[in-house]
Motif scaffolding. Sequence first.
Motif, PDB file in Angstrom:
ATOM      1  N   PRO A 269      32.923  13.734  48.151  1.00 34.89           N
ATOM      2  CA  PRO A 269      34.009  15.168  48.452  1.00 34.89           C
ATOM      3  C   PRO A 269      34.347  15.840  46.747  1.00 34.89           C
ATOM      4  O   PRO A 269      34.212  15.074  45.882  1.00 34.89           O
ATOM      5  CB  PRO A 269      34.701  14.480  49.133  1.00 34.89           C
ATOM      6  CG  PRO A 269      35.203  13.002  49.067  1.00 34.89           C
ATOM      7  CD  PRO A 269      33.609  12.438  48.485  1.00 34.89           C
ATOM      8  N   CYS A 270      33.766  16.848  47.285  1.00 33.46           N
ATOM      9  CA  CYS A 270      34.174  18.075  46.093  1.00 33.46           C
ATOM     10  C   CYS A 270      36.248  17.298  45.956  1.00 33.46           C
ATOM     11  O   CYS A 270      36.921  17.373  46.456  1.00 33.46           O
ATOM     12  CB  CYS A 270      33.804  19.376  45.982  1.00 33.46           C
ATOM     13  SG  CYS A 270      34.447  20.354  44.970  1.00 33.46           S
ATOM     14  N   PRO A 271      35.881  17.386  44.255  1.00 32.85           N
ATOM     15  CA  PRO A 271      37.173  17.196  44.116  1.00 32.85           C
ATOM     16  C   PRO A 271      38.572  18.599  44.285  1.00 32.85           C
ATOM     17  O   PRO A 271      39.583  18.772  44.699  1.00 32.85           O
ATOM     18  CB  PRO A 271      37.708  16.853  43.066  1.00 32.85           C
ATOM     19  CG  PRO A 271      36.155  17.495  42.101  1.00 32.85           C
ATOM     20  CD  PRO A 271      35.378  17.070  43.477  1.00 32.85           C
ATOM     21  N   LYS A 272      37.994  19.721  44.924  1.00 33.93           N
ATOM     22  CA  LYS A 272      38.964  20.662  44.424  1.00 33.93           C
ATOM     23  C   LYS A 272      38.763  20.986  46.246  1.00 33.93           C
ATOM     24  O   LYS A 272      39.859  21.347  46.599  1.00 33.93           O
ATOM     25  CB  LYS A 272      37.664  21.834  43.471  1.00 33.93           C
ATOM     26  CG  LYS A 272      38.623  23.460  43.970  1.00 33.93           C
ATOM     27  CD  LYS A 272      38.142  23.951  43.307  1.00 33.93           C
ATOM     28  CE  LYS A 272      39.084  25.289  42.506  1.00 33.93           C
ATOM     29  NZ  LYS A 272      37.840  26.696  42.465  1.00 33.93           N
ATOM     30  N   CYS A 273      36.818  21.110  45.926  1.00 30.48           N
ATOM     31  CA  CYS A 273      37.484  21.748  48.353  1.00 30.48           C
ATOM     32  C   CYS A 273      37.607  21.018  49.192  1.00 30.48           C
ATOM     33  O   CYS A 273      36.943  21.182  50.683  1.00 30.48           O
ATOM     34  CB  CYS A 273      36.059  22.994  48.349  1.00 30.48           C
ATOM     35  SG  CYS A 273      34.795  22.062  48.140  1.00 30.48           S
ATOM     36  N   THR A 274      37.050  19.503  48.673  1.00 33.92           N
ATOM     37  CA  THR A 274      36.946  18.829  49.563  1.00 33.92           C
ATOM     38  C   THR A 274      35.273  18.417  50.405  1.00 33.92           C
ATOM     39  O   THR A 274      35.029  17.191  50.954  1.00 33.92           O
ATOM     40  CB  THR A 274      37.781  18.055  50.545  1.00 33.92           C
ATOM     41  OG1 THR A 274      37.926  18.973  51.642  1.00 33.92           O
ATOM     42  CG2 THR A 274      39.279  18.145  49.487  1.00 33.92           C
TER      43      THR A 274
ATOM     44  N   THR B 137      27.773  20.226  40.700  1.00 31.85           N
ATOM     45  CA  THR B 137      28.135  21.461  41.058  1.00 31.85           C
ATOM     46  C   THR B 137      29.023  21.509  42.672  1.00 31.85           C
ATOM     47  O   THR B 137      27.492  21.226  43.018  1.00 31.85           O
ATOM     48  CB  THR B 137      27.711  21.970  40.217  1.00 31.85           C
ATOM     49  OG1 THR B 137      28.068  22.262  38.617  1.00 31.85           O
ATOM     50  CG2 THR B 137      29.080  23.764  39.818  1.00 31.85           C
ATOM     51  N   CYS B 138      29.502  22.233  42.563  1.00 33.67           N
ATOM     52  CA  CYS B 138      29.750  21.943  43.831  1.00 33.67           C
ATOM     53  C   CYS B 138      29.699  23.983  44.704  1.00 33.67           C
ATOM     54  O   CYS B 138      29.686  23.948  43.555  1.00 33.67           O
ATOM     55  CB  CYS B 138      31.664  21.572  44.708  1.00 33.67           C
ATOM     56  SG  CYS B 138      31.922  22.099  46.224  1.00 33.67           S
ATOM     57  N   LYS B 139      29.525  23.777  45.737  1.00 33.39           N
ATOM     58  CA  LYS B 139      28.926  25.403  46.454  1.00 33.39           C
ATOM     59  C   LYS B 139      29.938  26.015  46.091  1.00 33.39           C
ATOM     60  O   LYS B 139      30.229  27.258  45.538  1.00 33.39           O
ATOM     61  CB  LYS B 139      28.503  25.828  47.572  1.00 33.39           C
ATOM     62  CG  LYS B 139      27.156  25.133  47.957  1.00 33.39           C
ATOM     63  CD  LYS B 139      26.715  25.752  49.299  1.00 33.39           C
ATOM     64  CE  LYS B 139      25.330  25.081  49.851  1.00 33.39           C
ATOM     65  NZ  LYS B 139      25.307  24.095  50.792  1.00 33.39           N
ATOM     66  N   CYS B 140      31.748  25.796  45.869  1.00 31.64           N
ATOM     67  CA  CYS B 140      32.596  26.339  45.289  1.00 31.64           C
ATOM     68  C   CYS B 140      33.010  26.758  44.192  1.00 31.64           C
ATOM     69  O   CYS B 140      33.681  27.569  43.751  1.00 31.64           O
ATOM     70  CB  CYS B 140      34.169  25.663  46.093  1.00 31.64           C
ATOM     71  SG  CYS B 140      34.304  24.289  44.590  1.00 31.64           S
ATOM     72  N   GLY B 141      31.939  26.048  42.909  1.00 32.21           N
ATOM     73  CA  GLY B 141      31.889  25.932  41.445  1.00 32.21           C
ATOM     74  C   GLY B 141      32.844  25.473  40.953  1.00 32.21           C
ATOM     75  O   GLY B 141      32.438  24.663  39.355  1.00 32.21           O
TER      76      GLY B 141
HETATM   77 ZN   LIG Z   1      34.196  22.520  46.088  1.00 29.73          ZN
END
Ligand SMILES: [Zn+2]
Length: 541
Positions: free
Chosen positions: A297-302, A315-319
């Motif tokens: 899970p992305c730590p920012k957007c999960t 790197t996640c799609k959310c940046g």
């Molecule tokens: Zn993300």
Amino acid sequence: MDDVYDGCSSQEDLGTDEGWAEEDFIDDDDDGPVSGGAPSSAGAEAGPSSSGKADTWRVMGMEQIKKLQVEAISHVTSLTGCSKAKALALLVNYRWNDERVLSIMADKGLDALYESVGLPTEAPHPAPATSGSEEVTCNICCESVAPNKASSLAPDCSHIFCNDCWKQYLSVGLSEGKGSQLRCMGYKCGAPCDFDKVMALLKGTLEAKRYQEALLQSYVDDNNTARFCPSAPWCGNVIVVESDPVCEPECSCSTVFCFKCGRSPHSPCTCEMWTKWDEKISGDSETRSWIIANTKPCPKCTKPVEKNGGCNHVTCKCGASFCWLCGEQTGMTHTWKSIEGHTCGRYKDELDKKISEAARSHKRYMHYFERYKGHSDSHIREKGRRQELKDRIAERMESGVDARDYTWLQQALHQLITARGVLAPSYAFAFFFFGNDMYKDDFDASTNTRNQNLFEDQQAMLEAEVERLSDLAEKCIAALVAEEEDHAAVQSLRLEIINRTVSVESRIIHFYNMVQELLDQLQTCSAHIAMYKPQKNVKIN
Ligand SMILES: [Zn+2]
Ligand SMILES: [Zn+2]
Ligand SMILES: [Zn+2]
Ligand SMILES: [Zn+2]
Ligand SMILES: [Zn+2]
Ligand SMILES: [Zn+2]
Ligand SMILES: [Zn+2]
């Protein structure tokens, strides 16, 4: 809903094209509304009434809906003095709540009321006489036509257009589902069309029928107090509630559903819990385990992020950038071996904690899911048993072998099925209510534990009663459907089954009351559930 409603077109009353005149609504039938609620299926001694309130819903046919609609329109026209067309537009916009329309008029005045739904406020200009021989020029197609080939459809304005343009416009409006909201074609006019005039223009066409249906359907679709029975094929009924939409009404076709969300009954879960539970259990489990194994899970957007190549910097799609090894958010600058300013080592403890938390939460979910599934499966199995029993009894009665009364056994199965329908969602309830998630701000840890103990005690007691009754019913049915019926065995079980049926119902009632008391403790929101109501259509034979 469209398809469901189409079933209605086979009814003669809607197939006519006599217009939307008031006489059209007069119903000679005497069928009064079927009132909700019923005698207890397990006898009057089953326990206290769960709510103590009178029934709050009624089953109605489309003729009765028409009557209610006409009443609402004339209520508004008589108190505001506006045209029927305006009253219709007001009611559609205020979800057929005529009391609300009238209270807004009383508070803010008629003009403010009209403006709130985009209706013109001026008094109607008389439409120019069209009886003369003077030709009329249509502002849409710019053709000049004889006065009898042009019309003004809105009583609150004087715009005249040729009938061909009107027909085209109405047809488009109807196919776009705006049948209950047809307005004048005039530039920035917005005056609502009059139903009698529209019907006269469309007379004899398919659109006339669609228009009539759309208006009637609006009374149910655009109305917080009415819902079509969700039976398929549609039974032709509408359920109308008096005030409380949180209920699980039973249609005269014996379909039971949640009035608020329209799905199958799910009390003691609230609609919100049921939606979340549905989402949780309906995910494809194979996809889910692939995601668990191959993504983090992305730590920012999960959102789950897949590792791309050998680099531990992902790197996640959310940046957001994060470290694949420990899952912590990092900066962008990195080499194959290290990420600038980031060392994994010191997060080791955190990592262990995260893994064990995930494992714990999965275990917890499985605990509730397995029990939910168990009762759901029993629910299906016992429904099958009820059908078997019904067939068997019918068979015997037909052949004249046996005319004994097995109502008590059918009622036992019915009560059992009802109880499974309560127990299965009760595990979803517990999953959310005590999970320190949905209502985490409402309870401190000790209150939560106390509540959970209370809930689980009651749940266990209901469960024990249900399993006992289930056992007895199984034995009894086995004896009954055996090649050589063991009549003595059936009779010896009879009294105990009757008593257990009563205890199961009274346990259900206690359980519901306890759940509502828990919900009443919520601080951050209010929630309530449809209370238990004995079903009335216990189909015997
Ligand atoms: Zn993300
Ligand atoms: Zn025209
Ligand atoms: Zn107009
Ligand atoms: Zn129905
Ligand atoms: Zn619901
Ligand atoms: Zn890289
Ligand atoms: Zn790291």
